[in-house]
Design a protein around this motif. Structure first.
Motif, PDB file in Angstrom:
ATOM      1  N   TYR A 219       0.813  -1.207   0.000  1.00  0.00           N
ATOM      2  CA  TYR A 219       0.000   0.000   0.000  1.00  0.00           C
ATOM      3  C   TYR A 219       0.848   1.258   0.000  1.00  0.00           C
ATOM      4  CZ  TYR A 219      -4.232  -2.674   0.682  1.00  0.00           C
ATOM      5  OH  TYR A 219      -5.277  -3.537   0.494  1.00  0.00           O
ATOM      6  N   ALA A 220       1.960   1.211   0.708  1.00  0.00           N
ATOM      7  CA  ALA A 220       2.869   2.361   0.712  1.00  0.00           C
ATOM      8  C   ALA A 220       3.372   2.631  -0.702  1.00  0.00           C
ATOM      9  CB  ALA A 220       4.042   2.105   1.662  1.00  0.00           C
ATOM     10  N   GLY A 221       3.714   1.575  -1.430  1.00  0.00           N
ATOM     11  CA  GLY A 221       4.151   1.750  -2.814  1.00  0.00           C
ATOM     12  C   GLY A 221       3.072   2.354  -3.684  1.00  0.00           C
ATOM     13  N   LEU A 222       1.831   1.919  -3.487  1.00  0.00           N
ATOM     14  CA  LEU A 222       0.722   2.470  -4.269  1.00  0.00           C
ATOM     15  C   LEU A 222       0.525   3.953  -3.971  1.00  0.00           C
ATOM     16  CD1 LEU A 222      -1.652   1.976  -6.197  1.00  0.00           C
ATOM     17  CD2 LEU A 222      -3.024   1.341  -4.185  1.00  0.00           C
ATOM     18  N   GLY A 223       0.586   4.320  -2.688  1.00  0.00           N
ATOM     19  CA  GLY A 223       0.424   5.724  -2.327  1.00  0.00           C
ATOM     20  C   GLY A 223       1.502   6.599  -2.928  1.00  0.00           C
ATOM     21  N   ALA A 224       2.749   6.116  -2.913  1.00  0.00           N
ATOM     22  CA  ALA A 224       3.853   6.884  -3.489  1.00  0.00           C
ATOM     23  C   ALA A 224       3.666   7.085  -4.988  1.00  0.00           C
ATOM     24  CB  ALA A 224       5.178   6.178  -3.207  1.00  0.00           C
ATOM     25  N   MET A 225       3.236   6.042  -5.682  1.00  0.00           N
ATOM     26  CA  MET A 225       3.037   6.143  -7.128  1.00  0.00           C
ATOM     27  C   MET A 225       1.914   7.126  -7.465  1.00  0.00           C
ATOM     28  SD  MET A 225       3.475   2.137  -8.209  1.00  0.00           S
ATOM     29  CE  MET A 225       3.166   2.442  -9.961  1.00  0.00           C
ATOM     30  N   MET A 226       0.835   7.081  -6.692  1.00  0.00           N
ATOM     31  CA  MET A 226      -0.312   7.939  -6.978  1.00  0.00           C
ATOM     32  C   MET A 226       0.015   9.407  -6.743  1.00  0.00           C
ATOM     33  SD  MET A 226      -3.613   5.778  -5.631  1.00  0.00           S
ATOM     34  CE  MET A 226      -4.259   4.434  -6.638  1.00  0.00           C
ATOM     35  N   THR A 227       0.622   9.717  -5.617  1.00  0.00           N
ATOM     36  CA  THR A 227       0.925  11.127  -5.353  1.00  0.00           C
ATOM     37  C   THR A 227       2.061  11.626  -6.233  1.00  0.00           C
ATOM     38  OG1 THR A 227       2.334  10.429  -3.511  1.00  0.00           O
ATOM     39  CG2 THR A 227       0.089  11.093  -2.984  1.00  0.00           C
ATOM     40  N   GLY A 228       3.020  10.760  -6.536  1.00  0.00           N
ATOM     41  CA  GLY A 228       4.111  11.172  -7.404  1.00  0.00           C
ATOM     42  C   GLY A 228       3.624  11.597  -8.774  1.00  0.00           C
ATOM     43  N   LEU A 282     -10.802   4.980  -6.803  1.00  0.00           N
ATOM     44  CA  LEU A 282      -9.383   5.202  -7.046  1.00  0.00           C
ATOM     45  C   LEU A 282      -9.060   5.246  -8.536  1.00  0.00           C
ATOM     46  CD1 LEU A 282      -7.539   3.035  -4.352  1.00  0.00           C
ATOM     47  CD2 LEU A 282      -7.561   5.516  -4.537  1.00  0.00           C
ATOM     48  N   GLY A 283      -9.817   4.510  -9.356  1.00  0.00           N
ATOM     49  CA  GLY A 283      -9.583   4.522 -10.794  1.00  0.00           C
ATOM     50  C   GLY A 283      -9.832   5.880 -11.424  1.00  0.00           C
ATOM     51  N   VAL A 284     -10.701   6.677 -10.815  1.00  0.00           N
ATOM     52  CA  VAL A 284     -10.976   8.010 -11.340  1.00  0.00           C
ATOM     53  C   VAL A 284      -9.733   8.888 -11.274  1.00  0.00           C
ATOM     54  CG1 VAL A 284     -12.387  10.089 -11.009  1.00  0.00           C
ATOM     55  CG2 VAL A 284     -13.413   7.831 -10.757  1.00  0.00           C
ATOM     56  N   ARG A 285      -8.905   8.666 -10.250  1.00  0.00           N
ATOM     57  CA  ARG A 285      -7.695   9.460 -10.097  1.00  0.00           C
ATOM     58  C   ARG A 285      -6.739   9.298 -11.287  1.00  0.00           C
ATOM     59  NH1 ARG A 285      -2.639   9.254  -9.973  1.00  0.00           N
ATOM     60  NH2 ARG A 285      -3.055   7.176 -10.741  1.00  0.00           N
ATOM     61  N   GLY A 286      -6.489   8.059 -11.670  1.00  0.00           N
ATOM     62  CA  GLY A 286      -5.594   7.821 -12.795  1.00  0.00           C
ATOM     63  C   GLY A 286      -6.138   8.389 -14.091  1.00  0.00           C
ATOM     64  N   LEU A 287      -7.438   8.261 -14.284  1.00  0.00           N
ATOM     65  CA  LEU A 287      -8.062   8.802 -15.493  1.00  0.00           C
ATOM     66  C   LEU A 287      -7.914  10.313 -15.542  1.00  0.00           C
ATOM     67  CD1 LEU A 287      -9.771   8.119 -18.003  1.00  0.00           C
ATOM     68  CD2 LEU A 287     -11.808   8.481 -16.577  1.00  0.00           C
ATOM     69  N   GLY A 288      -8.106  10.978 -14.409  1.00  0.00           N
ATOM     70  CA  GLY A 288      -7.974  12.434 -14.368  1.00  0.00           C
ATOM     71  C   GLY A 288      -6.565  12.889 -14.675  1.00  0.00           C
ATOM     72  N   ASN A 289      -5.569  12.205 -14.122  1.00  0.00           N
ATOM     73  CA  ASN A 289      -4.172  12.567 -14.387  1.00  0.00           C
ATOM     74  C   ASN A 289      -3.817  12.398 -15.859  1.00  0.00           C
ATOM     75  OD1 ASN A 289      -3.474  13.361 -11.829  1.00  0.00           O
ATOM     76  ND2 ASN A 289      -2.429  11.485 -11.278  1.00  0.00           N
ATOM     77  N   ALA A 290      -4.230  11.268 -16.447  1.00  0.00           N
ATOM     78  CA  ALA A 290      -3.883  10.999 -17.844  1.00  0.00           C
ATOM     79  C   ALA A 290      -4.557  11.997 -18.781  1.00  0.00           C
ATOM     80  CB  ALA A 290      -4.278   9.565 -18.204  1.00  0.00           C
ATOM     81  N   LEU A 291      -5.857  12.231 -18.578  1.00  0.00           N
ATOM     82  CA  LEU A 291      -6.584  13.138 -19.474  1.00  0.00           C
ATOM     83  C   LEU A 291      -6.094  14.571 -19.335  1.00  0.00           C
ATOM     84  CD1 LEU A 291     -10.257  11.791 -19.223  1.00  0.00           C
ATOM     85  CD2 LEU A 291      -8.618  11.482 -21.088  1.00  0.00           C
ATOM     86  N   THR A 383       0.313   3.285 -12.867  1.00  0.00           N
ATOM     87  CA  THR A 383      -0.141   3.238 -11.475  1.00  0.00           C
ATOM     88  C   THR A 383      -1.462   2.500 -11.342  1.00  0.00           C
ATOM     89  OG1 THR A 383       0.980   5.329 -10.992  1.00  0.00           O
ATOM     90  CG2 THR A 383      -0.752   4.652  -9.479  1.00  0.00           C
ATOM     91  N   GLU A 384      -2.388   2.741 -12.273  1.00  0.00           N
ATOM     92  CA  GLU A 384      -3.661   2.038 -12.226  1.00  0.00           C
ATOM     93  C   GLU A 384      -3.485   0.544 -12.462  1.00  0.00           C
ATOM     94  OE1 GLU A 384      -6.422   3.325 -11.124  1.00  0.00           O
ATOM     95  OE2 GLU A 384      -5.257   5.160 -10.850  1.00  0.00           O
ATOM     96  N   LEU A 385      -2.565   0.162 -13.324  1.00  0.00           N
ATOM     97  CA  LEU A 385      -2.295  -1.258 -13.547  1.00  0.00           C
ATOM     98  C   LEU A 385      -1.728  -1.914 -12.285  1.00  0.00           C
ATOM     99  CD1 LEU A 385      -0.776  -1.153 -17.159  1.00  0.00           C
ATOM    100  CD2 LEU A 385      -3.064  -1.922 -16.477  1.00  0.00           C
ATOM    101  N   TYR A 386      -0.867  -1.176 -11.574  1.00  0.00           N
ATOM    102  CA  TYR A 386      -0.329  -1.704 -10.324  1.00  0.00           C
ATOM    103  C   TYR A 386      -1.435  -1.871  -9.279  1.00  0.00           C
ATOM    104  CZ  TYR A 386       2.209  -1.909  -5.913  1.00  0.00           C
ATOM    105  OH  TYR A 386       2.659  -2.274  -4.674  1.00  0.00           O
ATOM    106  N   ALA A 387      -2.327  -0.889  -9.187  1.00  0.00           N
ATOM    107  CA  ALA A 387      -3.442  -0.990  -8.238  1.00  0.00           C
ATOM    108  C   ALA A 387      -4.328  -2.191  -8.558  1.00  0.00           C
ATOM    109  CB  ALA A 387      -4.256   0.300  -8.258  1.00  0.00           C
TER     110      ALA A 387
END
Length: 425
Positions: A219-228, A282-291, A383-387
Protein backbone atom coordinates in the motif's frame (compact mmCIF):
# COMPACT_ATOMS: atom_id res chain seq x y z
CA UNK A 1 -22.23 1.52 20.88
CA UNK A 2 -18.53 2.02 21.36
CA UNK A 3 -18.09 5.70 22.25
CA UNK A 4 -15.25 5.97 19.75
CA UNK A 5 -17.77 5.19 17.02
CA UNK A 6 -20.40 7.61 18.36
CA UNK A 7 -20.69 10.46 15.80
CA UNK A 8 -22.11 12.88 18.37
CA UNK A 9 -19.22 12.52 20.82
CA UNK A 10 -16.70 12.59 17.99
CA UNK A 11 -18.11 15.82 16.50
CA UNK A 12 -15.94 18.27 18.47
CA UNK A 13 -12.51 16.73 17.80
CA UNK A 14 -13.42 16.09 14.17
CA UNK A 15 -14.55 19.70 13.79
CA UNK A 16 -11.29 20.91 15.34
CA UNK A 17 -9.27 18.89 12.83
CA UNK A 18 -11.33 20.29 9.94
CA UNK A 19 -11.04 23.91 11.12
CA UNK A 20 -7.30 23.57 11.64
CA UNK A 21 -6.96 22.10 8.15
CA UNK A 22 -8.98 24.95 6.65
CA UNK A 23 -6.87 27.76 8.09
CA UNK A 24 -3.54 26.02 7.50
CA UNK A 25 -4.37 25.25 3.87
CA UNK A 26 -5.61 28.78 3.29
CA UNK A 27 -2.25 30.05 4.57
CA UNK A 28 -0.17 27.66 2.50
CA UNK A 29 -2.40 28.17 -0.50
CA UNK A 30 -1.14 31.73 -0.47
CA UNK A 31 2.43 30.45 -0.20
CA UNK A 32 2.19 27.69 -2.82
CA UNK A 33 1.41 30.21 -5.55
CA UNK A 34 3.88 32.88 -4.45
CA UNK A 35 6.84 30.73 -3.42
CA UNK A 36 7.84 29.33 -6.85
CA UNK A 37 7.50 32.81 -8.35
CA UNK A 38 9.64 34.30 -5.58
CA UNK A 39 12.22 31.56 -6.08
CA UNK A 40 12.26 32.32 -9.80
CA UNK A 41 12.66 36.03 -8.94
CA UNK A 42 15.75 35.13 -6.90
CA UNK A 43 17.26 33.52 -9.98
CA UNK A 44 16.66 29.85 -9.19
CA UNK A 45 16.39 27.43 -12.13
CA UNK A 46 13.38 25.21 -12.81
CA UNK A 47 15.26 22.19 -11.47
CA UNK A 48 16.21 24.11 -8.30
CA UNK A 49 12.63 25.29 -7.83
CA UNK A 50 11.42 21.71 -8.15
CA UNK A 51 13.93 20.67 -5.49
CA UNK A 52 12.84 23.53 -3.23
CA UNK A 53 9.18 22.57 -3.54
CA UNK A 54 10.07 18.99 -2.61
CA UNK A 55 12.21 19.82 0.43
CA UNK A 56 9.37 19.84 2.94
CA UNK A 57 8.13 16.49 1.64
CA UNK A 58 11.66 15.07 1.83
CA UNK A 59 11.95 16.01 5.48
CA UNK A 60 8.46 14.65 6.19
CA UNK A 61 9.32 11.34 4.52
CA UNK A 62 12.23 10.83 6.91
CA UNK A 63 10.53 12.07 10.08
CA UNK A 64 6.95 10.82 9.80
CA UNK A 65 7.59 7.27 11.04
CA UNK A 66 9.47 8.69 14.05
CA UNK A 67 6.74 11.26 14.69
CA UNK A 68 4.06 8.59 14.33
CA UNK A 69 5.64 6.58 17.14
CA UNK A 70 5.88 9.76 19.23
CA UNK A 71 2.20 10.59 18.63
CA UNK A 72 1.16 7.09 19.74
CA UNK A 73 2.93 7.80 23.04
CA UNK A 74 2.13 11.49 23.73
CA UNK A 75 -1.23 11.90 21.98
CA UNK A 76 -2.65 13.82 19.03
CA UNK A 77 -3.36 17.05 20.93
CA UNK A 78 0.26 17.81 21.79
CA UNK A 79 1.37 16.95 18.27
CA UNK A 80 -1.17 19.34 16.75
CA UNK A 81 -0.19 22.20 19.02
CA UNK A 82 3.52 21.86 18.24
CA UNK A 83 2.78 21.52 14.51
CA UNK A 84 0.77 24.77 14.45
CA UNK A 85 3.53 26.66 16.24
CA UNK A 86 6.25 25.35 13.92
CA UNK A 87 4.21 26.12 10.83
CA UNK A 88 3.75 29.72 11.92
CA UNK A 89 7.49 30.08 12.51
CA UNK A 90 8.06 28.85 8.93
CA UNK A 91 5.89 31.58 7.47
CA UNK A 92 7.52 34.29 9.57
CA UNK A 93 10.88 33.02 8.29
CA UNK A 94 9.68 33.39 4.68
CA UNK A 95 8.84 37.05 5.33
CA UNK A 96 12.49 37.81 6.09
CA UNK A 97 14.02 35.34 3.60
CA UNK A 98 16.36 36.98 1.08
CA UNK A 99 18.24 34.07 -0.49
CA UNK A 100 17.64 30.52 -1.76
CA UNK A 101 19.35 29.18 1.37
CA UNK A 102 16.72 30.86 3.54
CA UNK A 103 13.95 29.35 1.42
CA UNK A 104 15.39 25.85 1.77
CA UNK A 105 15.74 26.22 5.54
CA UNK A 106 12.15 27.41 5.91
CA UNK A 107 10.90 24.63 3.67
CA UNK A 108 12.80 22.07 5.78
CA UNK A 109 11.19 23.30 9.00
CA UNK A 110 7.83 23.07 7.28
CA UNK A 111 8.57 19.40 6.70
CA UNK A 112 8.98 18.90 10.45
CA UNK A 113 5.55 20.42 11.10
CA UNK A 114 4.00 18.23 8.39
CA UNK A 115 5.55 15.12 9.94
CA UNK A 116 3.79 15.88 13.23
CA UNK A 117 0.50 17.25 12.00
CA UNK A 118 -0.48 14.76 9.28
CA UNK A 119 -0.38 11.52 11.32
CA UNK A 120 -2.18 13.26 14.19
CA UNK A 121 -5.00 14.45 11.93
CA UNK A 122 -5.26 11.09 10.17
CA UNK A 123 -5.46 9.29 13.52
CA UNK A 124 -8.50 11.33 14.57
CA UNK A 125 -10.21 10.86 11.21
CA UNK A 126 -9.50 7.13 11.08
CA UNK A 127 -10.39 6.24 14.66
CA UNK A 128 -13.35 8.45 15.64
CA UNK A 129 -16.87 8.40 14.24
CA UNK A 130 -17.35 4.82 13.02
CA UNK A 131 -16.03 2.71 10.15
CA UNK A 132 -19.06 3.03 7.91
CA UNK A 133 -18.39 6.75 7.28
CA UNK A 134 -14.61 6.80 7.29
CA UNK A 135 -14.30 7.67 3.59
CA UNK A 136 -16.76 10.53 4.02
CA UNK A 137 -14.72 11.95 6.89
CA UNK A 138 -11.58 11.90 4.77
CA UNK A 139 -13.63 13.34 1.89
CA UNK A 140 -14.76 16.33 3.94
CA UNK A 141 -11.23 16.78 5.25
CA UNK A 142 -9.87 16.84 1.70
CA UNK A 143 -12.71 19.09 0.50
CA UNK A 144 -11.97 21.64 3.21
CA UNK A 145 -8.26 21.54 2.40
CA UNK A 146 -8.82 21.72 -1.35
CA UNK A 147 -11.30 24.59 -1.27
CA UNK A 148 -9.33 26.73 1.19
CA UNK A 149 -6.01 25.97 -0.52
CA UNK A 150 -7.33 26.97 -3.93
CA UNK A 151 -8.89 30.06 -2.36
CA UNK A 152 -5.51 30.97 -0.93
CA UNK A 153 -3.81 30.40 -4.29
CA UNK A 154 -6.36 32.64 -6.01
CA UNK A 155 -6.00 35.35 -3.37
CA UNK A 156 -2.22 35.11 -3.63
CA UNK A 157 -2.31 36.20 -7.26
CA UNK A 158 -4.58 39.11 -6.39
CA UNK A 159 -2.39 40.19 -3.46
CA UNK A 160 0.76 39.93 -5.57
CA UNK A 161 -0.83 42.12 -8.23
CA UNK A 162 -2.01 44.72 -5.71
CA UNK A 163 1.33 44.66 -3.88
CA UNK A 164 3.20 45.11 -7.18
CA UNK A 165 5.00 41.81 -6.79
CA UNK A 166 6.06 42.15 -3.13
CA UNK A 167 6.06 38.51 -2.02
CA UNK A 168 6.66 39.43 1.62
CA UNK A 169 3.12 40.79 1.88
CA UNK A 170 1.73 37.39 0.88
CA UNK A 171 3.96 35.56 3.36
CA UNK A 172 3.01 37.94 6.20
CA UNK A 173 -0.72 37.41 5.63
CA UNK A 174 -0.13 33.65 5.55
CA UNK A 175 1.74 33.81 8.87
CA UNK A 176 -1.22 35.49 10.58
CA UNK A 177 -3.65 32.92 9.18
CA UNK A 178 -1.41 30.04 10.26
CA UNK A 179 -1.48 31.03 13.92
CA UNK A 180 -5.25 31.40 14.17
CA UNK A 181 -6.20 27.71 14.67
CA UNK A 182 -4.08 27.28 17.81
CA UNK A 183 -7.04 28.06 20.06
CA UNK A 184 -9.25 25.69 18.05
CA UNK A 185 -6.80 22.84 18.62
CA UNK A 186 -6.42 23.58 22.32
CA UNK A 187 -10.18 23.59 22.90
CA UNK A 188 -11.37 20.97 20.43
CA UNK A 189 -8.79 18.22 20.86
CA UNK A 190 -9.36 17.36 24.48
CA UNK A 191 -11.53 15.06 26.54
CA UNK A 192 -11.83 11.35 27.21
CA UNK A 193 -12.50 10.43 23.59
CA UNK A 194 -9.29 12.04 22.34
CA UNK A 195 -7.28 10.77 25.29
CA UNK A 196 -8.57 7.27 24.54
CA UNK A 197 -6.69 7.26 21.25
CA UNK A 198 -3.48 6.86 23.23
CA UNK A 199 -3.35 3.13 23.98
CA UNK A 200 -0.81 1.13 26.01
CA UNK A 201 2.34 0.84 23.95
CA UNK A 202 4.56 -2.16 23.25
CA UNK A 203 8.04 -2.06 24.69
CA UNK A 204 10.45 0.29 22.98
CA UNK A 205 12.28 -1.13 19.95
CA UNK A 206 9.62 -3.81 19.54
CA UNK A 207 9.61 -4.51 15.77
CA UNK A 208 6.52 -4.03 13.66
CA UNK A 209 4.56 -7.31 13.41
CA UNK A 210 5.41 -9.24 10.27
CA UNK A 211 1.79 -9.50 9.09
CA UNK A 212 1.30 -5.75 9.40
CA UNK A 213 4.53 -5.11 7.52
CA UNK A 214 3.43 -7.47 4.73
CA UNK A 215 0.19 -5.48 4.38
CA UNK A 216 1.80 -2.09 4.72
CA UNK A 217 4.53 -2.20 2.08
CA UNK A 218 2.36 -2.78 -1.04
CA UNK A 219 0.00 0.00 0.00
CA UNK A 220 2.87 2.36 0.71
CA UNK A 221 4.15 1.75 -2.81
CA UNK A 222 0.72 2.47 -4.27
CA UNK A 223 0.42 5.72 -2.33
CA UNK A 224 3.85 6.88 -3.49
CA UNK A 225 3.04 6.14 -7.13
CA UNK A 226 -0.31 7.94 -6.98
CA UNK A 227 0.92 11.13 -5.35
CA UNK A 228 4.11 11.17 -7.40
CA UNK A 229 2.13 11.19 -10.63
CA UNK A 230 -0.19 13.91 -9.35
CA UNK A 231 2.67 16.19 -8.27
CA UNK A 232 4.56 16.01 -11.55
CA UNK A 233 2.78 19.21 -12.60
CA UNK A 234 0.81 20.64 -9.68
CA UNK A 235 3.51 22.83 -8.15
CA UNK A 236 4.90 23.97 -11.49
CA UNK A 237 1.62 25.23 -12.95
CA UNK A 238 2.25 28.85 -11.80
CA UNK A 239 5.60 28.82 -13.62
CA UNK A 240 3.97 27.35 -16.74
CA UNK A 241 1.19 29.94 -16.73
CA UNK A 242 3.17 33.07 -15.78
CA UNK A 243 6.68 32.52 -17.10
CA UNK A 244 6.00 30.42 -20.21
CA UNK A 245 2.53 31.57 -21.29
CA UNK A 246 2.90 35.21 -20.25
CA UNK A 247 -0.22 35.36 -18.09
CA UNK A 248 -0.48 37.93 -15.32
CA UNK A 249 -0.37 36.46 -11.80
CA UNK A 250 -4.04 37.36 -11.25
CA UNK A 251 -5.06 35.57 -14.47
CA UNK A 252 -2.92 32.53 -13.68
CA UNK A 253 -4.37 32.28 -10.19
CA UNK A 254 -7.85 31.89 -11.73
CA UNK A 255 -6.85 28.27 -12.42
CA UNK A 256 -7.35 27.58 -8.75
CA UNK A 257 -10.98 28.69 -8.83
CA UNK A 258 -11.57 25.50 -10.81
CA UNK A 259 -10.11 23.53 -7.92
CA UNK A 260 -12.50 25.28 -5.54
CA UNK A 261 -15.56 24.22 -7.54
CA UNK A 262 -14.37 20.66 -8.18
CA UNK A 263 -13.35 20.28 -4.54
CA UNK A 264 -17.00 20.27 -3.50
CA UNK A 265 -17.44 16.89 -5.23
CA UNK A 266 -15.31 15.26 -2.52
CA UNK A 267 -18.23 14.19 -0.28
CA UNK A 268 -19.86 12.50 -3.29
CA UNK A 269 -16.72 10.43 -3.86
CA UNK A 270 -16.62 9.68 -0.13
CA UNK A 271 -20.18 8.38 -0.23
CA UNK A 272 -19.35 6.20 -3.24
CA UNK A 273 -16.26 4.86 -1.48
CA UNK A 274 -18.26 3.93 1.62
CA UNK A 275 -21.21 2.47 -0.28
CA UNK A 276 -19.76 1.02 -3.48
CA UNK A 277 -16.06 0.48 -2.83
CA UNK A 278 -12.76 2.28 -3.10
CA UNK A 279 -11.45 0.40 -6.14
CA UNK A 280 -13.80 2.17 -8.54
CA UNK A 281 -13.16 5.57 -7.00
CA UNK A 282 -9.38 5.20 -7.05
CA UNK A 283 -9.58 4.52 -10.79
CA UNK A 284 -10.98 8.01 -11.34
CA UNK A 285 -7.70 9.46 -10.10
CA UNK A 286 -5.59 7.82 -12.80
CA UNK A 287 -8.06 8.80 -15.49
CA UNK A 288 -7.97 12.43 -14.37
CA UNK A 289 -4.17 12.57 -14.39
CA UNK A 290 -3.88 11.00 -17.84
CA UNK A 291 -6.58 13.14 -19.47
CA UNK A 292 -5.29 16.38 -17.95
CA UNK A 293 -1.83 15.68 -19.32
CA UNK A 294 -3.24 15.12 -22.81
CA UNK A 295 -5.29 18.33 -22.66
CA UNK A 296 -2.30 20.42 -21.54
CA UNK A 297 -0.21 18.89 -24.30
CA UNK A 298 -2.72 19.52 -27.10
CA UNK A 299 -4.23 22.84 -25.96
CA UNK A 300 -1.50 25.14 -24.48
CA UNK A 301 -3.83 28.04 -23.67
CA UNK A 302 -5.64 29.46 -20.67
CA UNK A 303 -8.77 27.50 -21.63
CA UNK A 304 -6.74 24.33 -21.99
CA UNK A 305 -5.07 24.91 -18.64
CA UNK A 306 -8.47 25.32 -16.96
CA UNK A 307 -10.00 22.21 -18.53
CA UNK A 308 -6.94 20.14 -17.68
CA UNK A 309 -6.94 21.50 -14.16
CA UNK A 310 -10.60 20.49 -13.76
CA UNK A 311 -9.88 16.92 -14.92
CA UNK A 312 -6.88 16.68 -12.62
CA UNK A 313 -8.79 18.02 -9.63
CA UNK A 314 -11.65 15.55 -10.16
CA UNK A 315 -9.12 12.75 -9.88
CA UNK A 316 -7.64 14.22 -6.70
CA UNK A 317 -11.08 14.74 -5.16
CA UNK A 318 -11.87 11.07 -5.78
CA UNK A 319 -8.51 9.84 -4.52
CA UNK A 320 -8.55 11.41 -1.06
CA UNK A 321 -11.56 9.61 0.50
CA UNK A 322 -10.78 6.25 -1.07
CA UNK A 323 -7.15 6.36 0.03
CA UNK A 324 -8.12 7.63 3.49
CA UNK A 325 -10.49 4.69 3.95
CA UNK A 326 -7.79 2.27 2.86
CA UNK A 327 -5.27 3.78 5.28
CA UNK A 328 -7.79 3.61 8.12
CA UNK A 329 -8.42 -0.08 7.54
CA UNK A 330 -4.73 -0.93 7.44
CA UNK A 331 -4.13 1.12 10.60
CA UNK A 332 -6.97 -0.68 12.37
CA UNK A 333 -4.96 -3.91 12.20
CA UNK A 334 -2.94 -2.70 15.19
CA UNK A 335 -4.68 0.15 17.07
CA UNK A 336 -1.78 0.70 19.47
CA UNK A 337 0.39 1.48 16.44
CA UNK A 338 -2.28 3.42 14.56
CA UNK A 339 -0.39 6.70 14.26
CA UNK A 340 2.79 4.87 13.25
CA UNK A 341 1.00 2.92 10.54
CA UNK A 342 -0.67 6.06 9.22
CA UNK A 343 2.68 7.83 9.38
CA UNK A 344 4.35 5.17 7.26
CA UNK A 345 1.59 5.40 4.66
CA UNK A 346 1.72 9.19 4.79
CA UNK A 347 5.49 9.05 4.43
CA UNK A 348 5.06 7.04 1.24
CA UNK A 349 2.67 9.69 -0.07
CA UNK A 350 5.21 12.39 0.73
CA UNK A 351 7.89 10.38 -1.07
CA UNK A 352 5.79 10.63 -4.22
CA UNK A 353 5.07 14.29 -3.53
CA UNK A 354 8.80 14.89 -3.10
CA UNK A 355 9.87 12.98 -6.19
CA UNK A 356 7.21 14.49 -8.46
CA UNK A 357 8.47 18.10 -8.67
CA UNK A 358 12.12 17.00 -8.80
CA UNK A 359 11.49 14.66 -11.72
CA UNK A 360 9.25 17.23 -13.39
CA UNK A 361 11.83 19.99 -13.16
CA UNK A 362 14.59 17.75 -14.50
CA UNK A 363 12.52 16.33 -17.37
CA UNK A 364 11.14 19.75 -18.33
CA UNK A 365 14.60 21.34 -18.31
CA UNK A 366 16.19 18.46 -20.25
CA UNK A 367 13.56 17.25 -22.69
CA UNK A 368 10.89 19.97 -22.68
CA UNK A 369 7.30 20.30 -21.53
CA UNK A 370 5.76 17.82 -24.07
CA UNK A 371 8.01 15.02 -22.80
CA UNK A 372 6.95 15.75 -19.22
CA UNK A 373 3.25 15.59 -20.06
CA UNK A 374 3.63 12.33 -21.98
CA UNK A 375 5.56 10.84 -19.06
CA UNK A 376 2.85 11.93 -16.63
CA UNK A 377 0.10 10.27 -18.67
CA UNK A 378 2.10 7.04 -18.99
CA UNK A 379 2.82 6.91 -15.26
CA UNK A 380 -0.87 7.42 -14.47
CA UNK A 381 -1.74 4.35 -16.55
CA UNK A 382 1.08 2.32 -14.97
CA UNK A 383 -0.14 3.24 -11.48
CA UNK A 384 -3.66 2.04 -12.23
CA UNK A 385 -2.29 -1.26 -13.55
CA UNK A 386 -0.33 -1.70 -10.32
CA UNK A 387 -3.44 -0.99 -8.24
CA UNK A 388 -5.38 -3.56 -10.24
CA UNK A 389 -2.62 -6.16 -9.80
CA UNK A 390 -2.50 -5.46 -6.06
CA UNK A 391 -6.27 -5.90 -5.76
CA UNK A 392 -6.24 -9.19 -7.69
CA UNK A 393 -3.35 -10.58 -5.68
CA UNK A 394 -5.04 -9.72 -2.40
CA UNK A 395 -8.36 -11.19 -3.54
CA UNK A 396 -6.69 -14.58 -4.02
CA UNK A 397 -5.56 -14.72 -0.39
CA UNK A 398 -7.75 -17.00 1.73
CA UNK A 399 -7.02 -15.16 5.00
CA UNK A 400 -9.33 -12.78 6.82
CA UNK A 401 -9.80 -9.32 5.31
CA UNK A 402 -8.33 -6.30 6.98
CA UNK A 403 -11.76 -4.67 6.66
CA UNK A 404 -12.98 -6.66 9.68
CA UNK A 405 -11.96 -4.50 12.60
CA UNK A 406 -11.88 -5.21 16.29
CA UNK A 407 -15.33 -3.65 16.60
CA UNK A 408 -16.79 -6.19 14.18
CA UNK A 409 -17.60 -3.54 11.57
CA UNK A 410 -16.65 -4.16 7.96
CA UNK A 411 -14.84 -1.19 6.47
CA UNK A 412 -14.84 0.01 2.86
CA UNK A 413 -11.26 -0.99 2.20
CA UNK A 414 -12.32 -4.62 2.37
CA UNK A 415 -14.15 -4.03 -0.90
CA UNK A 416 -10.91 -2.97 -2.61
CA UNK A 417 -8.56 -5.66 -1.36
CA UNK A 418 -8.18 -8.16 1.47
CA UNK A 419 -4.56 -7.51 2.52
CA UNK A 420 -3.51 -10.65 4.42
CA UNK A 421 -4.69 -11.41 7.92
CA UNK A 422 -5.44 -9.50 11.07
CA UNK A 423 -2.18 -8.88 12.88
CA UNK A 424 -1.32 -11.27 15.67
CA UNK A 425 0.36 -9.11 18.24
Amino acid sequence: MNVRHDPDRAARPLAAVLLEAATSRLAFGLVSFALPLYAHHLGMSLAAIGLLLSTNAAVAVVLKPVMGALIDRVGVRRAHVVAVLLRTVVLVALVVATSPVHLFLARSLHGVSIAMRDPASATVLAALGGKQAVARRFAWFQTVKSVTSSGGQFLSGIVLTLATGDHRVVFAIAAVLSGLPLLVVLVGLRGALVDGLRLPQPARRTPMPRDLRRVLLPYAGLGAMMTGTAYLMSNLLPVLAVEHMGLAPAAASSLYLVKTVVGFTGPVWGWLSDRVGVRLVLGVRGLGNALSSIVWLLFPSLAGLMVGRALDDVGKAAFAPAWGATMAEVADLDPARRARTLAWLGSAENAGEMAGPVVAGAVWATFGLPALLVLRAALAVATELYALALARRAARRPSAPVGVSGSGEVGPAARLVAPTAVVDR
